[in-house]
Write a protein that holds these residues in place. Structure first.
Motif, PDB file in Angstrom:
ATOM      1  N   TRP A 128       0.800  -1.224   0.000  1.00  0.00           N
ATOM      2  CA  TRP A 128       0.000   0.000   0.000  1.00  0.00           C
ATOM      3  C   TRP A 128       0.832   1.273   0.000  1.00  0.00           C
ATOM      4  N   ILE A 129       2.168   1.129  -0.144  1.00  0.00           N
ATOM      5  CA  ILE A 129       2.999   2.324   0.007  1.00  0.00           C
ATOM      6  C   ILE A 129       4.332   2.177  -0.726  1.00  0.00           C
ATOM      7  N   CYS A 130       4.813   3.279  -1.236  1.00  0.00           N
ATOM      8  CA  CYS A 130       6.178   3.382  -1.765  1.00  0.00           C
ATOM      9  C   CYS A 130       6.520   4.857  -1.789  1.00  0.00           C
ATOM     10  N   ASN A 160      -3.781   4.670  -3.898  1.00  0.00           N
ATOM     11  CA  ASN A 160      -3.696   4.735  -5.355  1.00  0.00           C
ATOM     12  C   ASN A 160      -2.755   3.625  -5.838  1.00  0.00           C
ATOM     13  N   PRO A 161      -3.284   2.424  -6.090  1.00  0.00           N
ATOM     14  CA  PRO A 161      -2.429   1.291  -6.447  1.00  0.00           C
ATOM     15  C   PRO A 161      -1.600   1.501  -7.712  1.00  0.00           C
ATOM     16  N   ALA A 162      -2.134   2.194  -8.717  1.00  0.00           N
ATOM     17  CA  ALA A 162      -1.382   2.423  -9.957  1.00  0.00           C
ATOM     18  C   ALA A 162      -0.157   3.307  -9.692  1.00  0.00           C
ATOM     19  N   LYS A 163      -0.334   4.327  -8.899  1.00  0.00           N
ATOM     20  CA  LYS A 163       0.758   5.240  -8.566  1.00  0.00           C
ATOM     21  C   LYS A 163       1.822   4.515  -7.739  1.00  0.00           C
ATOM     22  N   ILE A 164       1.405   3.696  -6.799  1.00  0.00           N
ATOM     23  CA  ILE A 164       2.339   2.947  -5.956  1.00  0.00           C
ATOM     24  C   ILE A 164       3.143   1.970  -6.804  1.00  0.00           C
ATOM     25  N   LEU A 165       2.495   1.253  -7.703  1.00  0.00           N
ATOM     26  CA  LEU A 165       3.207   0.331  -8.587  1.00  0.00           C
ATOM     27  C   LEU A 165       4.189   1.076  -9.479  1.00  0.00           C
ATOM     28  N   GLN A 166       3.795   2.235  -9.965  1.00  0.00           N
ATOM     29  CA  GLN A 166       4.696   3.048 -10.790  1.00  0.00           C
ATOM     30  C   GLN A 166       5.947   3.431 -10.000  1.00  0.00           C
ATOM     31  N   TYR A 167       5.789   3.888  -8.757  1.00  0.00           N
ATOM     32  CA  TYR A 167       6.930   4.256  -7.922  1.00  0.00           C
ATOM     33  C   TYR A 167       7.809   3.046  -7.616  1.00  0.00           C
ATOM     34  N   GLN A 168       7.173   1.920  -7.285  1.00  0.00           N
ATOM     35  CA  GLN A 168       7.945   0.713  -6.982  1.00  0.00           C
ATOM     36  C   GLN A 168       8.740   0.242  -8.192  1.00  0.00           C
ATOM     37  N   THR A 169       8.129   0.265  -9.355  1.00  0.00           N
ATOM     38  CA  THR A 169       8.803  -0.166 -10.579  1.00  0.00           C
ATOM     39  C   THR A 169      10.002   0.730 -10.872  1.00  0.00           C
TER      40      THR A 169
END
Length: 111
Positions: free
Chosen positions: A27-29, A76-85
């Motif tokens: 849930w976080i990045c 915001n799962p899309a934003k978190i995945l973007q940051y993690q990637t």
């Protein structure tokens, strides 16, 4: 170990990458710059190295709590995945190894 898959499975925690700290989990990045949190992480690492499981467990719980308080609402799962990637793609081999080791310690403490 697929770091992105590991992040998706785990709740938030504080990880050290080089000299920087990040809240990372399903849930976080985001970067962590709070001195109290980074000091807690340093103590957590010292307890692991000193093989003091009871003290490591205490700092582990504190880091988990700090991570929960750092969550952004709304989620915001899309934003978190973007940051993690982006974070994973920028890691050096040494950073990947360090993060893999930290995730292993996370699993040891969480179980």
């Amino acid at each position: 170990m697929n770091l992105l898959e590991e992040f998706k499975k785990n709740p938030g925690f504080v990880y050290r990458i080089g000299t920087d700290y990040y809240y990372i989990g399903k849930w976080i990045c985001k970067p962590c710059t709070d001195e109290a949190v980074t000091d807690c992480h340093a103590m957590y690492e010292m307890c692991i190295q000193a093989k003091e499981p009871a003290n490591a467990a205490l700092y582990f719980q504190k880091l988990r709590a700090y991570s929960e308080f750092a969550l952004d609402i709304p989620y915001n799962p899309a934003k978190i995945l973007q940051y993690q990637t982006a974070l994973v793609e920028a890691l050096s081999d040494a950073d990947i190894q360090s993060l893999t080791d930290q995730l292993r310690h996370f699993h040891d403490q969480a179980s």
